[in-house]
Write a protein that holds these residues in place. Structure first.
Motif, PDB file in Angstrom:
ATOM      1  N   PRO A  82       0.837  -1.199   0.000  1.00 35.63           N
ATOM      2  CA  PRO A  82       0.000   0.000   0.000  1.00 35.63           C
ATOM      3  C   PRO A  82       0.872   1.250   0.000  1.00 35.63           C
ATOM      4  CG  PRO A  82      -0.686  -1.550   1.711  1.00 35.63           C
ATOM      5  CD  PRO A  82       0.609  -2.045   1.168  1.00 35.63           C
ATOM      6  N   PRO A  83       0.408   2.327  -0.601  1.00 30.89           N
ATOM      7  CA  PRO A  83       1.214   3.558  -0.675  1.00 30.89           C
ATOM      8  C   PRO A  83       1.504   4.117   0.717  1.00 30.89           C
ATOM      9  CG  PRO A  83      -1.059   3.942  -1.405  1.00 30.89           C
ATOM     10  CD  PRO A  83      -0.895   2.467  -1.246  1.00 30.89           C
ATOM     11  N   PRO A  84       2.656   4.802   0.854  1.00 32.63           N
ATOM     12  CA  PRO A  84       3.082   5.316   2.160  1.00 32.63           C
ATOM     13  C   PRO A  84       2.039   6.236   2.811  1.00 32.63           C
ATOM     14  CG  PRO A  84       4.707   5.857   0.451  1.00 32.63           C
ATOM     15  CD  PRO A  84       3.620   5.094  -0.218  1.00 32.63           C
ATOM     16  N   GLU A  85       1.366   7.045   1.990  1.00 36.12           N
ATOM     17  CA  GLU A  85       0.396   7.983   2.597  1.00 36.12           C
ATOM     18  C   GLU A  85      -0.765   7.220   3.232  1.00 36.12           C
ATOM     19  OE1 GLU A  85       1.314   7.902  -0.544  1.00 36.12           O
ATOM     20  OE2 GLU A  85      -0.336   8.140  -1.962  1.00 36.12           O
ATOM     21  N   PHE A  86      -0.965   5.957   2.811  1.00 31.58           N
ATOM     22  CA  PHE A  86      -1.988   5.114   3.426  1.00 31.58           C
ATOM     23  C   PHE A  86      -1.424   4.418   4.668  1.00 31.58           C
ATOM     24  CE2 PHE A  86      -3.917   0.856   3.819  1.00 31.58           C
ATOM     25  CZ  PHE A  86      -5.251   1.201   3.981  1.00 31.58           C
ATOM     26  N   LEU A  87      -0.187   3.932   4.509  1.00 27.75           N
ATOM     27  CA  LEU A  87       0.416   3.130   5.588  1.00 27.75           C
ATOM     28  C   LEU A  87       0.884   3.947   6.782  1.00 27.75           C
ATOM     29  CD1 LEU A  87       2.589   0.230   4.125  1.00 27.75           C
ATOM     30  CD2 LEU A  87       0.463   0.106   5.434  1.00 27.75           C
ATOM     31  N   GLU A  88       1.458   5.137   6.501  1.00 34.18           N
ATOM     32  CA  GLU A  88       2.109   5.892   7.581  1.00 34.18           C
ATOM     33  C   GLU A  88       1.190   6.195   8.768  1.00 34.18           C
ATOM     34  OE1 GLU A  88       4.268   9.187   5.901  1.00 34.18           O
ATOM     35  OE2 GLU A  88       5.788   7.765   5.171  1.00 34.18           O
ATOM     36  N   PRO A  89       0.011   6.760   8.522  1.00 33.83           N
ATOM     37  CA  PRO A  89      -0.855   7.029   9.698  1.00 33.83           C
ATOM     38  C   PRO A  89      -1.216   5.748  10.456  1.00 33.83           C
ATOM     39  CG  PRO A  89      -2.009   7.561   7.633  1.00 33.83           C
ATOM     40  CD  PRO A  89      -0.609   7.212   7.267  1.00 33.83           C
ATOM     41  N   ILE A  90      -1.377   4.642   9.731  1.00 35.89           N
ATOM     42  CA  ILE A  90      -1.701   3.368  10.394  1.00 35.89           C
ATOM     43  C   ILE A  90      -0.537   2.930  11.272  1.00 35.89           C
ATOM     44  CG2 ILE A  90      -2.074   0.890   9.985  1.00 35.89           C
ATOM     45  CD1 ILE A  90      -3.786   1.644   7.598  1.00 35.89           C
ATOM     46  N   MET A  91       0.694   3.013  10.698  1.00 34.33           N
ATOM     47  CA  MET A  91       1.862   2.583  11.458  1.00 34.33           C
ATOM     48  C   MET A  91       2.040   3.446  12.709  1.00 34.33           C
ATOM     49  SD  MET A  91       2.504   0.057   9.750  1.00 34.33           S
ATOM     50  CE  MET A  91       4.013  -0.733  10.310  1.00 34.33           C
ATOM     51  N   ARG A  92       1.740   4.726  12.580  1.00 29.28           N
ATOM     52  CA  ARG A  92       1.859   5.631  13.737  1.00 29.28           C
ATOM     53  C   ARG A  92       0.912   5.186  14.851  1.00 29.28           C
ATOM     54  NH1 ARG A  92       2.241  10.010  10.550  1.00 29.28           N
ATOM     55  NH2 ARG A  92       0.002  10.431  10.703  1.00 29.28           N
ATOM     56  N   LYS A  93      -0.341   4.939  14.456  1.00 32.37           N
ATOM     57  CA  LYS A  93      -1.348   4.534  15.458  1.00 32.37           C
ATOM     58  C   LYS A  93      -1.004   3.170  16.054  1.00 32.37           C
ATOM     59  CE  LYS A  93      -4.830   5.854  12.621  1.00 32.37           C
ATOM     60  NZ  LYS A  93      -6.195   5.836  12.062  1.00 32.37           N
ATOM     61  N   LEU A  94      -0.503   2.293  15.172  1.00 34.58           N
ATOM     62  CA  LEU A  94      -0.137   0.952  15.607  1.00 34.58           C
ATOM     63  C   LEU A  94       0.989   1.009  16.642  1.00 34.58           C
ATOM     64  CD1 LEU A  94      -0.776  -1.982  14.998  1.00 34.58           C
ATOM     65  CD2 LEU A  94       0.953  -1.952  13.197  1.00 34.58           C
ATOM     66  N   ALA A  95       1.948   1.906  16.397  1.00 34.98           N
ATOM     67  CA  ALA A  95       3.097   2.026  17.308  1.00 34.98           C
ATOM     68  C   ALA A  95       2.636   2.434  18.706  1.00 34.98           C
ATOM     69  CB  ALA A  95       4.100   3.045  16.756  1.00 34.98           C
ATOM     70  N   ILE A  96       1.632   3.312  18.746  1.00 34.74           N
ATOM     71  CA  ILE A  96       1.132   3.762  20.056  1.00 34.74           C
ATOM     72  C   ILE A  96       0.553   2.575  20.829  1.00 34.74           C
ATOM     73  CG2 ILE A  96      -0.572   5.237  21.222  1.00 34.74           C
ATOM     74  CD1 ILE A  96      -0.318   7.167  18.816  1.00 34.74           C
ATOM     75  N   VAL A  97      -0.271   1.754  20.139  1.00 35.68           N
ATOM     76  CA  VAL A  97      -0.878   0.597  20.809  1.00 35.68           C
ATOM     77  C   VAL A  97       0.213  -0.392  21.229  1.00 35.68           C
ATOM     78  CG1 VAL A  97      -2.617  -1.224  20.650  1.00 35.68           C
ATOM     79  CG2 VAL A  97      -2.950   0.901  19.376  1.00 35.68           C
ATOM     80  N   ASN A  98       1.181  -0.638  20.322  1.00 37.93           N
ATOM     81  CA  ASN A  98       2.281  -1.556  20.652  1.00 37.93           C
ATOM     82  C   ASN A  98       3.023  -1.106  21.898  1.00 37.93           C
ATOM     83  OD1 ASN A  98       1.976  -3.476  18.663  1.00 37.93           O
ATOM     84  ND2 ASN A  98       3.195  -2.336  17.162  1.00 37.93           N
ATOM     85  N   ASP A  99       3.327   0.198  21.957  1.00 33.85           N
ATOM     86  CA  ASP A  99       4.074   0.727  23.105  1.00 33.85           C
ATOM     87  C   ASP A  99       3.280   0.531  24.393  1.00 33.85           C
ATOM     88  OD1 ASP A  99       6.069   1.426  21.449  1.00 33.85           O
ATOM     89  OD2 ASP A  99       5.648   3.584  21.427  1.00 33.85           O
ATOM     90  N   GLU A 100       1.986   0.839  24.312  1.00 35.42           N
ATOM     91  CA  GLU A 100       1.158   0.715  25.521  1.00 35.42           C
ATOM     92  C   GLU A 100       1.048  -0.742  25.971  1.00 35.42           C
ATOM     93  OE1 GLU A 100      -2.639   2.693  25.706  1.00 35.42           O
ATOM     94  OE2 GLU A 100      -1.831   4.355  24.513  1.00 35.42           O
ATOM     95  N   LEU A 101       0.938  -1.642  24.984  1.00 34.57           N
ATOM     96  CA  LEU A 101       0.829  -3.061  25.321  1.00 34.57           C
ATOM     97  C   LEU A 101       2.124  -3.542  25.990  1.00 34.57           C
ATOM     98  CD1 LEU A 101      -0.566  -5.800  25.276  1.00 34.57           C
ATOM     99  CD2 LEU A 101       0.125  -6.071  22.894  1.00 34.57           C
ATOM    100  N   GLN A 102       3.254  -3.122  25.420  1.00 37.59           N
ATOM    101  CA  GLN A 102       4.549  -3.518  26.017  1.00 37.59           C
ATOM    102  C   GLN A 102       4.676  -2.967  27.427  1.00 37.59           C
ATOM    103  OE1 GLN A 102       7.868  -4.323  24.090  1.00 37.59           O
ATOM    104  NE2 GLN A 102       6.990  -4.641  22.056  1.00 37.59           N
ATOM    105  N   ALA A 103       4.291  -1.705  27.592  1.00 36.40           N
ATOM    106  CA  ALA A 103       4.414  -1.059  28.907  1.00 36.40           C
ATOM    107  C   ALA A 103       3.523  -1.747  29.941  1.00 36.40           C
ATOM    108  CB  ALA A 103       4.069   0.422  28.794  1.00 36.40           C
ATOM    109  N   SER A 104       2.409  -2.327  29.484  1.00 36.42           N
ATOM    110  CA  SER A 104       1.461  -2.966  30.416  1.00 36.42           C
ATOM    111  C   SER A 104       1.993  -4.297  30.954  1.00 36.42           C
ATOM    112  CB  SER A 104       0.122  -3.213  29.721  1.00 36.42           C
ATOM    113  OG  SER A 104       0.223  -4.351  28.870  1.00 36.42           O
ATOM    114  N   GLY A 105       3.021  -4.816  30.298  1.00 32.76           N
ATOM    115  CA  GLY A 105       3.555  -6.105  30.714  1.00 32.76           C
ATOM    116  C   GLY A 105       2.756  -7.286  30.182  1.00 32.76           C
ATOM    117  N   GLN A 106       1.784  -7.030  29.317  1.00 32.16           N
ATOM    118  CA  GLN A 106       0.945  -8.124  28.808  1.00 32.16           C
ATOM    119  C   GLN A 106       1.364  -8.587  27.409  1.00 32.16           C
ATOM    120  OE1 GLN A 106      -3.085  -6.587  29.319  1.00 32.16           O
ATOM    121  NE2 GLN A 106      -3.066  -7.086  31.493  1.00 32.16           N
TER     122      GLN A 106
END
Lengths: 116, 405
Positions: free
Chosen positions: A19-43
């Motif tokens: 998929p083109p970057p302009e489609f992927l980038e906002p998704i990856m940004r949002k995904l990173a936030i969830v990933n970080d929070e999940l890691q921080a939660s210890g789960q």
């Protein structure tokens, strides 16, 4: 605590298509936030993205012989494009993470408990 | 209290949910809880007629069930059953507490109505666990073969265990959503009883009564939730018209019902609940639908109905919880105030083509607007889409009358 796999169900794309970057980038940004929070939660336990059906091989053992076939076990319009394994107190907590991922990626998430 | 079988059956229905709820908390497993409670009732059937009903039947059932469960788990734990060992361990962790806690039933409700279960499974589990209905009873009520219903219950309980669906009241942030889910299950039971979606009878009164019983339980357990009271009021007010809704097996519309047959006691209770809800000032879809039903129940004759107030209530409902079905009902009310053409204009804009009632209502409005051919077509479409035999017969009669003119 129970472990669950959160499978990302994504449409099967043509080989080599990204998929083109302009489609992927906002998704990856949002995904990173969830990933970080999940890691921080210890789960968080483990996560990974998977390649498409074109890189998939099915292996069977039959009559003393190992047989291989090119392609996925089940041909379909969708497949598991990636997964995250979480370790949470109960299904509600796993469903909540799944909801966060579904919101970030815009794709369906399949939640399956591990057998124990 | 009587100690005959009917008396015990009554205790069973009244106390089943409470006992299963307590045992499920203690042992962390619905199957263990259900089996133990079943066993305790079997013992009650043997002993109570001779020994007399204990002073606290509910406490007796819970204590007996708990002892039976522990005995069984010990036996199974010796056989290296990990599941039994875990349940036994859990039991030892719990403080000894024999009295029923209201919260346990609340936990049980939220588990049975968990959104990860299919709607059909939620209904079946709720009736089985909280209502104390037997599997054959539930199967009969939903016109499903008994093995199918048994399988549905087994699968649902299996998923609760395997997926670790929690046994607790959801946290505050999730409560409004989850409560809506619980209310929807109870209303589904009621509606299945009120207009059976298929089959020969229009009403299955036992399901209505069961839904009302569950509704009362929700109000008792969640006195601060006005929507729970709204749902109970709505069910009571609808159910109050039950005996007037059919005559000699035929469907009678609201406007043509003999209002002397309406159950005044249910109406009084429903109206009182509506008044108390309104005073809280937190309106919701069930409260508004109950308020609409209350306006109907106020009218001595159909002609006395305050349709303007009903239109206002539907306007409010459409702002709060817009749905095509609410819009359709609003169209009916608008037709009463501004004439059938005004109602038709609203109805024709709705995307409800696959819904039998939509065509039945359009047919009636078209007939009243003098568009006989269009009305006949709409009746035919409605007949095609209606599964209930009594409703279909009603529509056929209407169509015949229309053609005669």
């Amino acid at each position: 605590m129970t472990q669950y796999v959160l499978n990302v169900i994504e449409p099967v794309m043509e080989p080599g298509f990204t998929p083109p970057p302009e489609f992927l980038e906002p998704i990856m940004r949002k995904l990173a936030i969830v990933n970080d929070e999940l890691q921080a939660s210890g789960q968080w336990v483990f996560a990974g993205g998977l390649t498409g059906p074109d890189a998939t091989t099915v292996v069977r053992h039959q009559d003393g012989e190992t047989l291989m076939t090119d392609g996925p076990y089940v041909e379909g319009k969708e497949h598991v494009g990636g997964f995250t394994i979480v370790d949470t107190p109960d299904l509600d907590a796993a469903l909540e993470w799944a909801g966060r991922y579904a919101e970030a990626i815009g794709l369906a998430i399949e939640v399956r408990p591990f057998r124990h | 209290m009587t100690t005959d079988d009917a008396g015990i059956a009554h205790v069973f229905r009244e106390e089943h949910g409470r006992a299963v709820a307590v045992l499920a908390r203690v042992f962390g497993d619905l199957d263990i809880a259900e089996d133990a409670v079943q066993e305790a009732f079997t013992i009650a059937v043997e002993r109570w007629p001779a020994d007399g009903t204990p002073p606290s039947p509910s406490g007796w059932i819970i204590t007996t069930a708990r002892r039976r469960a522990i005995d069984r788990l010990r036996r199974e734990a010796n056989r290296d059953d990990k599941h039994a060992q875990a349940a036994l361990l859990l039991e030892q962790d719990e403080p000894k507490e024999e009295g029923p806690v209201a919260d346990d039933r609340l936990r049980l409700i939220f588990t049975c109505c968990h959104p990860a279960l299919s709607p059909a499974a939620r209904v079946a589990l709720t009736l089985r666990m909280l209502g104390g209905l037997t599997t054959p009873e539930i199967a009969r009520a939903f016109l499903v073969p008994e093995p199918t219903m048994a399988q549905r219950l087994v699968r649902a309980k299996g998923k609760i265990r395997a997926a670790h669906i929690p046994y607790r009241v959801p946290r505050d942030a999730d409560l409004p959503d989850r409560l809506r889910g619980v209310l929807a299950v109870v209303y589904l039971v009621f509606n299945e009883g009120y207009t059976a979606s298929s089959g020969a009878d229009l009403v299955r009164a036992d399901l209505c009564a069961e839904a009302i019983r569950l509704g009362r339980l929700l109000v008792e357990l969640m006195p601060d939730e006005p929507e729970a009271a709204g749902l109970l009021a709505l069910m009571l007010l609808n159910d109050s018209r039950r005996s007037a809704r059919t005559s000699g097996g035929d469907l009678v519309l609201l406007a043509d019902q003999d209002r002397a047959l309406w159950d005044r006691e249910q109406i009084a209770e429903g109206q009182d609940l509506v008044r108390r809800c309104i005073r809280r000032g937190q309106p919701g879809p069930y409260q508004l639908q109950a308020a609409i039903a209350a306006v109907h129940s106020d009218a001595v004759t159909a002609a006395d109905t305050d349709w303007r107030q009903i239109v206002q209530l539907y306007d409010h409902l459409m702002r709060l919880a817009p749905s095509p079905v609410a819009a359709l009902n609003r169209a009916v009310a608008v037709a009463e105030v501004d004439g059938p053409a005004a109602g038709l204009t609203i109805a024709d804009g709705l995307d409800l083509d696959g819904f039998g009632l939509f065509h039945a209502i359009r047919a009636d409005l078209l007939r009243r607007a003098g568009r006989t051919d269009d009305a006949a077509q709409a009746y035919e479409r409605a007949i095609d889409l209606t599964e209930n035999a009594v409703e279909r017969e009603f529509l056929r009669r209407r169509l015949t009358e229309l053609r005669r003119r």
